[in-house]
Design a protein around this motif. Sequence first.
Motif, PDB file in Angstrom:
ATOM      1  N   ILE A 326     -75.875   2.823  12.586  1.00 45.12           N
ATOM      2  CA  ILE A 326     -76.853   3.499  13.434  1.00 45.12           C
ATOM      3  C   ILE A 326     -78.215   2.913  13.106  1.00 45.12           C
ATOM      4  N   SER A 327     -78.813   2.220  14.066  1.00 47.72           N
ATOM      5  CA  SER A 327     -80.066   1.519  13.811  1.00 47.72           C
ATOM      6  C   SER A 327     -81.176   2.110  14.665  1.00 47.72           C
ATOM      7  N   PRO A 328     -82.130   2.841  14.086  1.00 44.74           N
ATOM      8  CA  PRO A 328     -83.260   3.348  14.872  1.00 44.74           C
ATOM      9  C   PRO A 328     -84.160   2.197  15.298  1.00 44.74           C
ATOM     10  N   THR A 329     -84.452   2.115  16.588  1.00 45.04           N
ATOM     11  CA  THR A 329     -85.282   1.034  17.088  1.00 45.04           C
ATOM     12  C   THR A 329     -86.737   1.237  16.700  1.00 45.04           C
ATOM     13  N   MET A 330     -87.209   2.481  16.560  1.00 42.80           N
ATOM     14  CA  MET A 330     -88.602   2.749  16.229  1.00 42.80           C
ATOM     15  C   MET A 330     -88.674   3.438  14.865  1.00 42.80           C
ATOM     16  N   MET A 331     -88.675   2.666  13.802  1.00 41.58           N
ATOM     17  CA  MET A 331     -88.753   3.144  12.425  1.00 41.58           C
ATOM     18  C   MET A 331     -87.598   4.092  12.130  1.00 41.58           C
ATOM     19  N   ASN A 332     -87.790   4.966  11.140  1.00 42.86           N
ATOM     20  CA  ASN A 332     -86.704   5.863  10.743  1.00 42.86           C
ATOM     21  C   ASN A 332     -86.987   7.301  11.153  1.00 42.86           C
ATOM     22  N   VAL A 333     -87.808   7.505  12.172  1.00 41.98           N
ATOM     23  CA  VAL A 333     -88.120   8.841  12.673  1.00 41.98           C
ATOM     24  C   VAL A 333     -87.895   8.868  14.177  1.00 41.98           C
ATOM     25  N   LEU A 334     -87.760  10.076  14.706  1.00 39.45           N
ATOM     26  CA  LEU A 334     -87.692  10.275  16.147  1.00 39.45           C
ATOM     27  C   LEU A 334     -88.935  11.040  16.581  1.00 39.45           C
ATOM     28  N   TYR A 335     -89.497  10.661  17.725  1.00 37.61           N
ATOM     29  CA  TYR A 335     -90.722  11.290  18.216  1.00 37.61           C
ATOM     30  C   TYR A 335     -90.399  12.206  19.385  1.00 37.61           C
ATOM     31  N   ALA A 336     -90.910  13.414  19.288  1.00 38.32           N
ATOM     32  CA  ALA A 336     -90.694  14.405  20.336  1.00 38.32           C
ATOM     33  C   ALA A 336     -91.477  14.029  21.584  1.00 38.32           C
ATOM     34  N   GLY A 337     -90.875  14.288  22.736  1.00 43.29           N
ATOM     35  CA  GLY A 337     -91.578  14.085  23.995  1.00 43.29           C
ATOM     36  C   GLY A 337     -91.364  12.740  24.638  1.00 43.29           C
ATOM     37  N   ILE A 338     -90.720  11.803  23.951  1.00 47.19           N
ATOM     38  CA  ILE A 338     -90.476  10.489  24.540  1.00 47.19           C
ATOM     39  C   ILE A 338     -89.003  10.107  24.339  1.00 47.19           C
ATOM     40  N   ALA A 339     -88.562   9.066  25.051  1.00 50.57           N
ATOM     41  CA  ALA A 339     -87.203   8.540  24.895  1.00 50.57           C
ATOM     42  C   ALA A 339     -87.175   7.593  23.700  1.00 50.57           C
ATOM     43  N   THR A 400     -79.404  11.219   9.393  1.00 49.43           N
ATOM     44  CA  THR A 400     -80.413  12.258   9.598  1.00 49.43           C
ATOM     45  C   THR A 400     -81.766  11.622   9.909  1.00 49.43           C
ATOM     46  N   PHE A 401     -82.445  12.142  10.929  1.00 46.53           N
ATOM     47  CA  PHE A 401     -83.755  11.659  11.342  1.00 46.53           C
ATOM     48  C   PHE A 401     -84.775  12.805  11.246  1.00 46.53           C
ATOM     49  N   ARG A 402     -86.006  12.448  10.902  1.00 49.28           N
ATOM     50  CA  ARG A 402     -87.106  13.424  10.940  1.00 49.28           C
ATOM     51  C   ARG A 402     -87.742  13.396  12.320  1.00 49.28           C
TER      52      ARG A 402
END
Length: 524
Positions: A326-339, A400-402
């Motif tokens: 599982i490779s996060p494309t944008m660092m190791n966090v997920l941002y609310a409100g966007i794809a 797990t993502f923040r």
Amino acid sequence: MAGGNNVARMSPRQRMINLMYIVLTAMLALNVSSDVLNGFSQVQDGIQGTNLNITARNGVQFAHLENLYEQNPEKAGRWYQQGVELHKRSDKLYALIEDLKTSIAKAADGADGKYSDIVNNDDLEASAVTMLNPATNKGQALRRNLDEYRKYVVTMIPDAEKRKAVENMLSTKVSARSGDVGSQSWEQKMFENMPAVAAVTLLTKVQNDIRQAESEALSGLIAAVDMGDVRVNELNAYVIPVSNMIMRGGKYSADIVLAAIDTTQRPEIFINGSKLDNAKGHYEFVAGSVGTHDFSGYIEVPRADGTTDRRPFKSSYTVMEPMATISPTMMNVLYAGIANPISISVPGVPMTAVQATMSNGTLTRNGDHWVAHPGKVGSESVISVSANIDGHSQTVGSMTFRVRKLPDPSPYLAIKDGNGNTVHYKGSPKRISKGALMASEGIGAAIDDDILNVTYSVVSFSTVFYDQMGNAIPELSDGSRFSSRQKEQFRRLKPGKTFFITDVKAKGPDGITRDISPMQVALN
């Protein structure tokens, strides 16, 4: 061109060739990389080597048939003459395909091209230009030659099951698949949009089928003479696993066979001291602990004189933990409100057999790509991956993502540089010309740090100018655009002066309107 329901009647070597062919055609369904194309070259070399071995074996069979003719011309004459014609026609068709392989290589690499070392192995036109050219119709001619050879060679194979297996092996019939539009010829299926190295490998497999069919026909002719009681003079034990790499909880599956076995007397197989309760030598079990494991045993086969011949064997297999990448494309966090684009894959498992779910948000799939939309900011989201392995779903990993709120953007002026390109001016210490300022319609806001690229909508802002007495003169904007009063203040600015853009309010894709930092504009 392999197949049928007669796999059990084929030799272990031929079953391995068919397995290599299945792997080859499966790889053609993928968007293959250069490494995989190089893998085709290795498959081609393997089949080519096997073809040489079968050709040599057929030569031995033909020599034996010739010897039978010399010993008894009257009895063996009819079958020997058929063998001569069979040998001639097989060599002619084999040589024709050899020329086609060379032609494809030259179409890909030029006049000096060699099919054994194709440089432009990903050339998608070489095989079509060679085989599907309407001026030459070489592909159509090859299909007709194969059809004629098939009808001819099966007449020399007395065993019904073997005859059916050879018919299926040399068949040029194309079965329509679900979703296909219109009919497709055998040559189109084989050579249209086919990489050069793959086309050559497919032709080498056809040559292998021809030699295998020739071998079966020669065996039939020798048996027909009623003097060809071939006795086994060498026995070798083989373990043929479906795969040497399996996941914990998956099945290890292998065929344990004795080469040149007498089919009238099944051998007894012992593994780690215990007898295998399977007459066909099929061995499988559920894998347990992780790591590389060895097993050994022996095969006992009765001799004609009543004694028993024992042949030992050994093999190994590797068990690995179920895992997912599982490779996060944008660092190791997920941002609310966007794809948030996410890459998910499971080694050794096709993407169609991979499923994923997400807590604290939603996870949607688009082909082989995934998009995460996290929920509550400040909480964690867990992406769990499962895969369909051996017909049942198995969890293979999670991560797990923040979940974070989108960062505040920076305000900017969209101006033209010396080359006429639009750039974002974000304030001092850099300076801009008064002309560039007057040409700007208003301000924008964005996160453009090459990690996130998110555009915000500016709701309002103020400009603050200072007169000669040091008094602040604030002016309000017209939304994201400069108001007429602000533009009037710009016209009064002298070179070297500065002013401030403050009270900037911007709305992001998450729907939150926020106050962002001011910027100082300095003129040349």
